[in-house]
Design a protein around this motif. Sequence first.
Motif, PDB file in Angstrom:
ATOM      1  N   LEU A  94       0.944  -1.214  -0.109  1.00 19.20           N
ATOM      2  CA  LEU A  94       0.024   0.011   0.074  1.00 19.20           C
ATOM      3  C   LEU A  94       1.048   1.395  -0.075  1.00 19.20           C
ATOM      4  N   SER A  95       2.052   1.056   0.502  1.00 18.66           N
ATOM      5  CA  SER A  95       3.067   2.384   0.272  1.00 18.66           C
ATOM      6  C   SER A  95       4.591   1.651   0.087  1.00 18.66           C
ATOM      7  N   LEU A  96       5.310   2.532  -0.153  1.00 19.47           N
ATOM      8  CA  LEU A  96       6.686   1.896  -0.488  1.00 19.47           C
ATOM      9  C   LEU A  96       7.560   1.671   1.010  1.00 19.47           C
ATOM     10  N   HIS A  97       6.983   1.750   1.812  1.00 19.07           N
ATOM     11  CA  HIS A  97       7.457   1.508   3.222  1.00 19.07           C
ATOM     12  C   HIS A  97       7.543  -0.264   3.273  1.00 19.07           C
ATOM     13  N   SER A  98       6.543  -0.766   2.387  1.00 18.98           N
ATOM     14  CA  SER A  98       6.497  -2.235   2.484  1.00 18.98           C
ATOM     15  C   SER A  98       7.257  -2.865   1.576  1.00 18.98           C
ATOM     16  N   ILE A  99       7.979  -4.107   1.878  1.00 20.64           N
ATOM     17  CA  ILE A  99       8.421  -4.847   0.998  1.00 20.64           C
ATOM     18  C   ILE A  99       7.515  -5.740  -0.021  1.00 20.64           C
ATOM     19  N   PRO A 100       7.665  -5.600  -1.359  1.00 22.30           N
ATOM     20  CA  PRO A 100       6.681  -6.593  -1.856  1.00 22.30           C
ATOM     21  C   PRO A 100       6.795  -8.120  -1.635  1.00 22.30           C
ATOM     22  N   SER A 101       5.928  -8.564  -1.569  1.00 20.55           N
ATOM     23  CA  SER A 101       5.966 -10.081  -1.330  1.00 20.55           C
ATOM     24  C   SER A 101       6.271 -10.873  -2.460  1.00 20.55           C
ATOM     25  N   GLU A 102       6.617 -12.156  -2.494  1.00 16.05           N
ATOM     26  CA  GLU A 102       6.992 -13.066  -3.509  1.00 16.05           C
ATOM     27  C   GLU A 102       5.679 -13.347  -4.389  1.00 16.05           C
ATOM     28  N   GLN A 103       4.593 -13.458  -3.481  1.00 17.52           N
ATOM     29  CA  GLN A 103       3.088 -13.914  -4.016  1.00 17.52           C
ATOM     30  C   GLN A 103       2.585 -12.537  -4.997  1.00 17.52           C
ATOM     31  N   ALA A 104       2.807 -11.349  -4.428  1.00 19.40           N
ATOM     32  CA  ALA A 104       2.454  -9.963  -5.175  1.00 19.40           C
ATOM     33  C   ALA A 104       3.352 -10.082  -6.371  1.00 19.40           C
ATOM     34  N   ILE A 105       4.788 -10.182  -6.369  1.00 21.98           N
ATOM     35  CA  ILE A 105       5.374 -10.352  -7.714  1.00 21.98           C
ATOM     36  C   ILE A 105       4.978 -11.243  -8.571  1.00 21.98           C
ATOM     37  N   ASP A 106       4.877 -12.272  -8.124  1.00 26.05           N
ATOM     38  CA  ASP A 106       4.452 -13.728  -8.963  1.00 26.05           C
ATOM     39  C   ASP A 106       3.019 -13.152  -9.733  1.00 26.05           C
ATOM     40  N   THR A 107       2.135 -12.386  -8.853  1.00 27.33           N
ATOM     41  CA  THR A 107       0.874 -12.408  -9.544  1.00 27.33           C
ATOM     42  C   THR A 107       1.038 -10.947 -10.588  1.00 27.33           C
ATOM     43  N   GLY A 108       2.435 -10.493 -10.920  1.00 25.57           N
ATOM     44  CA  GLY A 108       2.478  -9.451 -11.738  1.00 25.57           C
ATOM     45  C   GLY A 108       2.165  -8.110 -11.062  1.00 25.57           C
ATOM     46  N   TRP A 109       2.204  -7.924  -9.658  1.00 25.24           N
ATOM     47  CA  TRP A 109       1.946  -6.620  -8.957  1.00 25.24           C
ATOM     48  C   TRP A 109       2.952  -5.596  -9.519  1.00 25.24           C
ATOM     49  N   ARG A 110       2.491  -4.244  -9.711  1.00 28.43           N
ATOM     50  CA  ARG A 110       3.551  -3.185  -9.926  1.00 28.43           C
ATOM     51  C   ARG A 110       2.685  -2.049  -9.251  1.00 28.43           C
ATOM     52  N   TRP A 111       3.771  -1.165  -8.756  1.00 31.23           N
ATOM     53  CA  TRP A 111       3.142   0.092  -7.991  1.00 31.23           C
ATOM     54  C   TRP A 111       2.429   0.933  -8.969  1.00 31.23           C
ATOM     55  N   ASN A 112       2.951   1.078  -9.932  1.00 30.94           N
ATOM     56  CA  ASN A 112       2.484   2.225 -11.282  1.00 30.94           C
ATOM     57  C   ASN A 112       1.063   1.250 -11.756  1.00 30.94           C
ATOM     58  N   GLN A 113       0.022   0.883 -11.025  1.00 25.72           N
ATOM     59  CA  GLN A 113      -0.839  -0.040 -11.504  1.00 25.72           C
ATOM     60  C   GLN A 113      -2.184   0.365 -11.156  1.00 25.72           C
ATOM     61  N   ALA A 114      -3.245   0.378 -12.003  1.00 22.50           N
ATOM     62  CA  ALA A 114      -4.683   0.389 -11.674  1.00 22.50           C
ATOM     63  C   ALA A 114      -5.126  -0.755 -11.053  1.00 22.50           C
ATOM     64  N   PRO A 115      -6.185  -0.291 -10.228  1.00 26.47           N
ATOM     65  CA  PRO A 115      -6.836   0.718 -10.087  1.00 26.47           C
ATOM     66  C   PRO A 115      -6.230   1.712  -8.874  1.00 26.47           C
ATOM     67  N   TRP A 116      -6.019   2.815  -8.866  1.00 27.51           N
ATOM     68  CA  TRP A 116      -5.552   3.905  -7.935  1.00 27.51           C
ATOM     69  C   TRP A 116      -7.005   4.247  -7.134  1.00 27.51           C
ATOM     70  N   PRO A 117      -6.663   4.466  -5.817  1.00 29.42           N
ATOM     71  CA  PRO A 117      -7.754   4.438  -4.911  1.00 29.42           C
ATOM     72  C   PRO A 117      -9.038   5.195  -5.325  1.00 29.42           C
ATOM     73  N   TRP A 118      -8.750   6.287  -6.333  1.00 29.66           N
ATOM     74  CA  TRP A 118     -10.041   7.091  -6.741  1.00 29.66           C
ATOM     75  C   TRP A 118     -10.735   6.207  -8.100  1.00 29.66           C
ATOM     76  N   GLN A 119      -9.969   5.301  -8.493  1.00 34.84           N
ATOM     77  CA  GLN A 119     -10.556   4.654  -9.550  1.00 34.84           C
ATOM     78  C   GLN A 119     -11.416   3.497  -9.309  1.00 34.84           C
ATOM     79  N   MET A 120     -11.104   2.882  -7.998  1.00 36.46           N
ATOM     80  CA  MET A 120     -11.778   1.650  -7.588  1.00 36.46           C
ATOM     81  C   MET A 120     -13.120   1.527  -7.534  1.00 36.46           C
TER      82      MET A 120
END
Lengths: 189, 87, 71
Positions: free
Chosen positions: B61-87
């Motif tokens: 949720l912020s860049l104070h957290s380390i991305p988990s393996e699980q999140a990376i495996d599923t293709g997570w990117r910081w710059n990725q929709a939806p942003w909070p106002w788009q949800m």
Amino acid sequence: MWVYEKKLLYPVEVKECNPKLARYIAEQYGGADGELAAALRYMNQRYTVPDKVIGVLNDIATEEFSHLEMLATMIYKLTKDATPEQLEEAGLGPHYVNHGHALFYENASGVPFTTTYIQAKGDPIADLYEDIAAEEKARATYQWIIDVSDDAWINDSLKFLRERENVHSLRFREAVEILKDERDRKKIF
Amino acid sequence: MDATERRDMLKNVQQADFVVVELTLYTNTHPDDQEALTQWRLAIKEAASLRKMYEKRFGPLSLHSIPSEQAIDTGWRWNQAPWPWQM
Amino acid sequence: MDDTFRGSYEPYISPCDPCPPVLVKTFSLPPQLFMNFQPASLPQFSPAEALQHGSLWPALVDGYSKREGIS
């Protein structure tokens, strides 16, 4: 510094396209007693208040930015796919010709934000009393927006924001009480 | 990813974070309230644990957290929709 | 709405008033006015209720809805 959190303070739900309501909500986005004014006012006053009350100004200012993002979410969604005709009908014709579908820091009448809305007097009591007044004025503005809105989902978010004004007002009142306790402190030392 | 489950887990984070917001403001003006200070520390701990649960599945949720393996495996990117106002 | 946190008054009504007169006008008197400094150990909402109401403490919540017809 600040770190962005990819979430809203409160889960804002917008279910209907309603540019007219977006226009009314703009009063709290870029208006005199709105969240931008509040955030900038407290953020700037915090440098010259007694140490004991810096935290109050710092943390409330930070929260105001999260309120600004909630309002932006409402305005964005209420106008997102509205046609120019719909925007015109809602009184947003002048907004559209200047800003298109973009958001802008302006009030419900389209008057752009100005820092003349805020003050920093350098006198802690004068500043805190302004801050208390700002919270009560923002509370009243939320009341009047709720009065002209038929959108139960939007009103749910506005009610949350109105309640935050109550809490912030109390914290500023407490800050005044804390400063009152400093009376004659110099004599003791 | 189940959108409803994501929303629910995010709401848990929002609820826990809100308690921290409230207790932070309160302890700012009540620095000697030991009961509140204890609750405030516990609330931060609780919020951190709920945040971790969310982030493990859905990414930071912020860049104070380390991305988990699980999140990376599923293709997570910081710059990725939806942003909070788009949800 | 909680009546505890509302005030009211009866405004002067002129026979020449153009709109149908509102006999009693209501206004907010929110909880913080009566507290000034929050006492310790007030009862609290659960985290879910707190977010929903906008405060951790029920004593600070007066609520508002358009049904009230304040102003």
